[in-house]
Design a protein around this motif. Structure first.
Motif, short mmCIF file in Angstrom:
data_model
loop_
_atom_site.label_atom_id
_atom_site.label_comp_id
_atom_site.label_asym_id
_atom_site.label_seq_id
_atom_site.Cartn_x
_atom_site.Cartn_y
_atom_site.Cartn_z
N TYR A 9 23.66 43.72 47.47
CA TYR A 9 22.55 44.61 47.57
C TYR A 9 22.19 45.47 46.54
N ASN A 10 21.34 45.12 45.23
CA ASN A 10 21.31 46.21 44.08
C ASN A 10 22.95 46.52 43.45
N TYR A 11 23.60 45.69 43.33
CA TYR A 11 25.16 45.86 42.79
C TYR A 11 25.54 44.62 41.91
N ASN A 12 26.14 45.18 40.91
CA ASN A 12 26.66 44.11 40.12
C ASN A 12 28.18 43.74 40.61
N VAL A 13 28.11 42.59 40.98
CA VAL A 13 29.34 41.87 41.69
C VAL A 13 30.12 41.17 40.85
N VAL A 14 29.80 41.06 39.68
CA VAL A 14 30.63 39.98 38.56
C VAL A 14 31.93 40.39 38.66
N SER A 15 32.25 41.54 38.38
CA SER A 15 33.69 41.97 38.17
C SER A 15 34.48 41.64 39.40
N LEU A 16 34.15 42.08 40.51
CA LEU A 16 34.69 41.76 41.93
C LEU A 16 34.96 40.24 42.03
N ALA A 17 33.65 39.27 41.86
CA ALA A 17 34.13 37.98 41.81
C ALA A 17 35.00 37.38 40.91
N GLU A 18 34.93 37.83 39.67
CA GLU A 18 35.90 37.34 38.66
C GLU A 18 37.16 37.58 39.06
N ARG A 19 37.57 38.66 39.39
CA ARG A 19 38.73 39.32 39.91
C ARG A 19 39.30 38.37 41.23
N LEU A 20 38.59 38.13 41.96
CA LEU A 20 39.09 37.36 43.43
C LEU A 20 39.09 35.82 42.92
N HIS A 21 38.30 35.43 41.95
CA HIS A 21 38.39 34.05 41.40
C HIS A 21 39.93 33.95 40.68
N ASN A 22 40.10 34.72 39.87
CA ASN A 22 41.52 34.79 39.10
C ASN A 22 42.70 34.73 40.16
N MET A 23 42.51 35.77 41.20
CA MET A 23 43.55 35.96 42.22
C MET A 23 43.74 34.46 42.89
N ALA A 24 42.52 33.80 43.44
CA ALA A 24 42.80 32.51 43.75
C ALA A 24 43.38 31.36 43.27
N LEU A 25 42.94 31.38 41.87
CA LEU A 25 43.64 30.31 41.15
C LEU A 25 45.14 30.61 40.82
N GLU A 26 45.48 31.74 41.02
CA GLU A 26 46.90 32.09 40.69
C GLU A 26 47.57 31.91 41.83
N ALA A 27 47.19 32.20 43.13
CA ALA A 27 47.81 31.83 44.35
C ALA A 27 47.60 30.29 44.73
N GLU A 28 46.91 29.74 43.86
CA GLU A 28 46.92 28.31 44.25
C GLU A 28 46.29 27.74 45.54
N ILE A 29 45.39 28.51 46.02
CA ILE A 29 44.71 28.09 47.25
C ILE A 29 43.17 27.27 46.79
N ILE A 30 43.10 26.63 48.16
CA ILE A 30 41.48 26.14 48.17
C ILE A 30 40.86 27.09 48.61
N PHE A 31 39.80 27.47 47.78
CA PHE A 31 38.75 28.60 48.28
C PHE A 31 37.46 28.02 47.76
N GLU A 32 36.55 29.27 48.19
CA GLU A 32 35.21 29.32 47.75
C GLU A 32 34.74 30.90 47.76
N ILE A 33 33.89 30.84 46.77
CA ILE A 33 33.49 32.61 46.77
C ILE A 33 31.77 32.29 46.99
N ILE A 34 31.06 33.11 48.04
CA ILE A 34 29.96 32.93 48.24
C ILE A 34 29.12 34.34 48.08
N CYS A 35 28.15 34.68 46.96
CA CYS A 35 27.67 35.89 47.17
C CYS A 35 26.23 35.86 47.57
N ILE A 36 25.75 36.48 48.50
CA ILE A 36 24.23 36.14 48.82
C ILE A 36 23.60 37.60 48.59
#
Length: 295
Positions: A9-36
């Motif tokens: 809600y009224n917040y720039n969440v791009v940096s958080l999503a990118e950080r989590l995305h990179n972490m998930a790839l490095e950890a080699e896990i099956i994942f999804e990121i959902i922002c509503i």
């Protein structure tokens, strides 16, 4: 397999999503990121960048549904059993943040809470009250959190399974006046669902002004009163409502309410100043509680 769920809600969440995305790839896990996004007015175009990330999405609701309903919506949309809820204004402290949660997945009948930290550098005077409250009352060690495992749980950084969440989903019938996490933790306790505290914190970055925090604290007092009056939580679950019941018992409410009306400007001046006192903050909330209409 992990569904990372972020209400926005009224917040720039791009940096958080990118950080989590990179972490998930490095950890080699099956994942999804959902922002509503809950019908924001700001950062909508910027946050669309999340849709360019693999296994990530950003969508916007046509109307605001509130903090409880949006978390329930995120859980329903998730395709995996393990749900990691993060607030938009948080950011992982450590590089192994996701790996630490993945290691806890076997604790499927528990909720796992990683904790919260605030940056050590003092903010400006205008944001000082929120920072002082956060560092003293929220940024607790695992040892401190375990002294009151349910009330020290916050909904901005926790792991839960879909099966457990189905038993204790957020109550959408309460007014959007804060304390939805208090009710959530109370229902966890009532359902004997253990909260496992671990050292896996996020920074809380979204500091608001002291004036805004004080206003939201008044809303939270009203929200707490509504929960107690509706018998959704017990009167002794939260210290503030417990103290209020004691005040009523000894018939001190009119006296405290009158005193609060007279001294409120002095309270506000101190709390918005350079050395806000949490003792005075507690007294302010109790005085505000005593001034609310009885019904």
């Amino acid at each position: 397999m992990l569904s990372i769920l972020i209400p926005v809600y009224n917040y720039n969440v791009v940096s958080l999503a990118e950080r989590l995305h990179n972490m998930a790839l490095e950890a080699e896990i099956i994942f999804e990121i959902i922002c509503i996004d809950d019908a924001s007015e700001l950062f909508l175009q910027k946050n669309q960048q999340i849709n360019q990330l693999q296994n990530a999405s950003f969508t916007t609701l046509p109307k605001n549904i509130g903090r409880s309903a949006i978390r329930n919506s995120l859980a329903k949309k998730a395709i995996y059993e393990n749900l990691l809820f993060l607030d938009a204004d948080t950011f992982p402290v450590h590089q192994d943040f996701l790996s630490n949660y993945i290691a806890q997945i076997d604790n499927c009948e528990k909720i796992v809470y990683g904790g919260i930290l605030y940056e050590s550098i003092k903010p400006s005077k205008e944001e000082l009250l929120r920072w002082v409250y956060g560092t003293k009352r929220e940024a607790l060690s695992v040892f401190e959190r375990n002294k009151n495992a349910y009330l020290s749980f916050l909904t901005l950084n926790f792991l839960i399974t879909k099966s457990v969440f189905s038993k204790v989903a957020f109550n959408e019938n309460i007014a959007n006046l804060r304390h939805e996490d208090t009710l959530f933790s109370f229902e966890l306790k009532q359902n004997s669902i253990e909260v496992l505290h671990i050292e896996n914190p996020v920074y809380h970055l979204g500091l608001e002004s002291s004036e805004t925090f004080l206003r939201k604290s008044e809303e939270a007092v009203l929200g707490l009163k509504n929960l107690v009056n509706a018998q959704l939580i017990s009167t002794d679950y939260v210290k503030l409502s417990s103290y209020f019941q004691m005040v009523k018992k000894y018939r001190l409410r009119p006296l405290i309410a009158f005193g609060f009306k007279i001294t409120k400007p002095l309270f506000v001046k101190q709390l918005l100043g350079t050395k806000p006192s949490l003792l005075l903050f507690d007294l302010y909330r109790l005085g505000y509680y005593c001034n609310l209409k009885t019904n």
